[in-house]
Design a protein around this motif. Structure first.
Motif, PDB file in Angstrom:
ATOM      1  N   LEU A 126       0.823  -1.213   0.000  1.00 14.51           N
ATOM      2  CA  LEU A 126       0.000   0.000   0.000  1.00 14.51           C
ATOM      3  C   LEU A 126       0.857   1.262   0.000  1.00 14.51           C
ATOM      4  O   LEU A 126       0.549   2.240  -0.688  1.00 14.51           O
ATOM      5  CB  LEU A 126      -0.943  -0.001   1.197  1.00 14.51           C
ATOM      6  CG  LEU A 126      -2.060  -1.049   1.126  1.00 14.51           C
ATOM      7  CD1 LEU A 126      -2.764  -1.160   2.473  1.00 14.51           C
ATOM      8  CD2 LEU A 126      -3.039  -0.710   0.018  1.00 14.51           C
ATOM      9  N   ARG A 127       1.938   1.246   0.753  1.00 14.55           N
ATOM     10  CA  ARG A 127       2.817   2.422   0.794  1.00 14.55           C
ATOM     11  C   ARG A 127       3.547   2.617  -0.529  1.00 14.55           C
ATOM     12  O   ARG A 127       3.749   3.749  -0.989  1.00 14.55           O
ATOM     13  CB  ARG A 127       3.790   2.320   1.957  1.00 14.55           C
ATOM     14  CG  ARG A 127       3.095   2.511   3.292  1.00 14.55           C
ATOM     15  CD  ARG A 127       4.068   2.368   4.451  1.00 14.55           C
ATOM     16  NE  ARG A 127       3.386   2.435   5.714  1.00 14.55           N
ATOM     17  CZ  ARG A 127       3.152   3.558   6.388  1.00 14.55           C
ATOM     18  NH1 ARG A 127       3.535   4.714   5.909  1.00 14.55           N
ATOM     19  NH2 ARG A 127       2.519   3.518   7.543  1.00 14.55           N
ATOM     20  N   LEU A 128       3.937   1.521  -1.168  1.00 18.35           N
ATOM     21  CA  LEU A 128       4.555   1.621  -2.494  1.00 18.35           C
ATOM     22  C   LEU A 128       3.546   2.165  -3.503  1.00 18.35           C
ATOM     23  O   LEU A 128       3.879   3.021  -4.330  1.00 18.35           O
ATOM     24  CB  LEU A 128       5.088   0.259  -2.946  1.00 18.35           C
ATOM     25  CG  LEU A 128       6.329  -0.228  -2.214  1.00 18.35           C
ATOM     26  CD1 LEU A 128       6.567  -1.711  -2.508  1.00 18.35           C
ATOM     27  CD2 LEU A 128       7.545   0.600  -2.586  1.00 18.35           C
ATOM     28  N   HIS A 129       2.322   1.682  -3.426  1.00 20.43           N
ATOM     29  CA  HIS A 129       1.245   2.175  -4.290  1.00 20.43           C
ATOM     30  C   HIS A 129       1.063   3.682  -4.108  1.00 20.43           C
ATOM     31  O   HIS A 129       0.997   4.439  -5.086  1.00 20.43           O
ATOM     32  CB  HIS A 129      -0.042   1.409  -3.945  1.00 20.43           C
ATOM     33  CG  HIS A 129      -1.278   1.974  -4.537  1.00 20.43           C
ATOM     34  ND1 HIS A 129      -1.644   1.781  -5.846  1.00 20.43           N
ATOM     35  CD2 HIS A 129      -2.252   2.739  -3.987  1.00 20.43           C
ATOM     36  CE1 HIS A 129      -2.787   2.401  -6.080  1.00 20.43           C
ATOM     37  NE2 HIS A 129      -3.169   2.991  -4.963  1.00 20.43           N
ATOM     38  N   LEU A 130       1.005   4.125  -2.862  1.00 20.91           N
ATOM     39  CA  LEU A 130       0.833   5.547  -2.557  1.00 20.91           C
ATOM     40  C   LEU A 130       2.030   6.374  -3.023  1.00 20.91           C
ATOM     41  O   LEU A 130       1.872   7.468  -3.580  1.00 20.91           O
ATOM     42  CB  LEU A 130       0.606   5.738  -1.065  1.00 20.91           C
ATOM     43  CG  LEU A 130       0.351   7.157  -0.578  1.00 20.91           C
ATOM     44  CD1 LEU A 130      -0.868   7.747  -1.271  1.00 20.91           C
ATOM     45  CD2 LEU A 130       0.171   7.169   0.929  1.00 20.91           C
ATOM     46  N   THR A 131       3.229   5.860  -2.842  1.00 19.99           N
ATOM     47  CA  THR A 131       4.444   6.557  -3.290  1.00 19.99           C
ATOM     48  C   THR A 131       4.399   6.787  -4.794  1.00 19.99           C
ATOM     49  O   THR A 131       4.681   7.888  -5.275  1.00 19.99           O
ATOM     50  CB  THR A 131       5.704   5.744  -2.911  1.00 19.99           C
ATOM     51  OG1 THR A 131       5.769   5.642  -1.486  1.00 19.99           O
ATOM     52  CG2 THR A 131       6.961   6.396  -3.437  1.00 19.99           C
ATOM     53  N   ALA A 132       4.020   5.758  -5.539  1.00 20.13           N
ATOM     54  CA  ALA A 132       3.935   5.888  -7.001  1.00 20.13           C
ATOM     55  C   ALA A 132       2.867   6.903  -7.387  1.00 20.13           C
ATOM     56  O   ALA A 132       3.096   7.749  -8.259  1.00 20.13           O
ATOM     57  CB  ALA A 132       3.645   4.533  -7.632  1.00 20.13           C
ATOM     58  N   ARG A 133       1.709   6.829  -6.749  1.00 19.65           N
ATOM     59  CA  ARG A 133       0.620   7.766  -7.073  1.00 19.65           C
ATOM     60  C   ARG A 133       1.026   9.212  -6.803  1.00 19.65           C
ATOM     61  O   ARG A 133       0.696  10.117  -7.571  1.00 19.65           O
ATOM     62  CB  ARG A 133      -0.641   7.426  -6.268  1.00 19.65           C
ATOM     63  CG  ARG A 133      -1.231   6.063  -6.537  1.00 19.65           C
ATOM     64  CD  ARG A 133      -1.939   6.001  -7.817  1.00 19.65           C
ATOM     65  NE  ARG A 133      -3.106   6.856  -7.743  1.00 19.65           N
ATOM     66  CZ  ARG A 133      -4.109   6.797  -8.568  1.00 19.65           C
ATOM     67  NH1 ARG A 133      -4.104   5.932  -9.533  1.00 19.65           N
ATOM     68  NH2 ARG A 133      -5.120   7.610  -8.461  1.00 19.65           N
ATOM     69  N   ARG A 134       1.743   9.433  -5.717  1.00 21.90           N
ATOM     70  CA  ARG A 134       2.189  10.785  -5.392  1.00 21.90           C
ATOM     71  C   ARG A 134       3.156  11.333  -6.424  1.00 21.90           C
ATOM     72  O   ARG A 134       3.299  12.543  -6.564  1.00 21.90           O
ATOM     73  CB  ARG A 134       2.835  10.805  -4.011  1.00 21.90           C
ATOM     74  CG  ARG A 134       1.834  10.698  -2.891  1.00 21.90           C
ATOM     75  CD  ARG A 134       2.504  10.703  -1.553  1.00 21.90           C
ATOM     76  NE  ARG A 134       1.507  10.726  -0.486  1.00 21.90           N
ATOM     77  CZ  ARG A 134       1.763  10.421   0.757  1.00 21.90           C
ATOM     78  NH1 ARG A 134       2.985  10.072   1.126  1.00 21.90           N
ATOM     79  NH2 ARG A 134       0.813  10.472   1.653  1.00 21.90           N
ATOM     80  N   ARG A 135       3.838  10.459  -7.134  1.00 25.43           N
ATOM     81  CA  ARG A 135       4.776  10.884  -8.178  1.00 25.43           C
ATOM     82  C   ARG A 135       4.132  10.838  -9.561  1.00 25.43           C
ATOM     83  O   ARG A 135       4.806  11.000 -10.572  1.00 25.43           O
ATOM     84  CB  ARG A 135       6.031  10.030  -8.144  1.00 25.43           C
ATOM     85  CG  ARG A 135       6.666  10.103  -6.764  1.00 25.43           C
ATOM     86  CD  ARG A 135       8.110  10.201  -6.618  1.00 25.43           C
ATOM     87  NE  ARG A 135       8.974  10.523  -7.680  1.00 25.43           N
ATOM     88  CZ  ARG A 135       9.789  11.582  -7.679  1.00 25.43           C
ATOM     89  NH1 ARG A 135       9.764  12.428  -6.672  1.00 25.43           N
ATOM     90  NH2 ARG A 135      10.625  11.778  -8.662  1.00 25.43           N
TER      91      ARG A 135
END
Length: 91
Positions: free
Chosen positions: A48-57
């Motif tokens: 989930l944190r990797l998913h969020l990191t990608a979305r933020r970029r």
């Protein structure tokens, strides 16, 4: 990600992903999870944190090779529909 992921690994993984993604060239990014053989809530948190990191970029992160145990855990927690999964069992 390997089969023995700790909470301490998550910030490093997210930082590595963020550094690898160019916010000026959004395109799909892929994360192979075929080696995740004994998923737990740390695994779910990391994905989930990797998913969020990608979305933020500005990127969409897709996970490849999710096995039945990971798929079951994601389904049980309600996050199966949140994460983009390509194939299962290493496909």
């Amino acid at each position: 990600m390997g089969p023995s992921l700790s909470r301490g690994d998550v910030p490093r993984l997210c930082a590595s992903l963020a550094a690898a993604l160019d916010p000026d060239e959004p395109r799909p990014a892929y994360c192979d999870v075929v080696t995740v053989t004994d998923p737990d809530m740390v695994t779910v948190d990391a994905l989930l944190r990797l998913h969020l990191t990608a979305r933020r970029r500005g990127h969409r992160l897709r996970f490849r090779g999710a096995g039945p145990d990971l798929l079951s855990l994601l389904s049980l927690t309600g996050f199966l529909s949140v994460l983009a999964l390509d194939g299962a069992d290493g496909a």
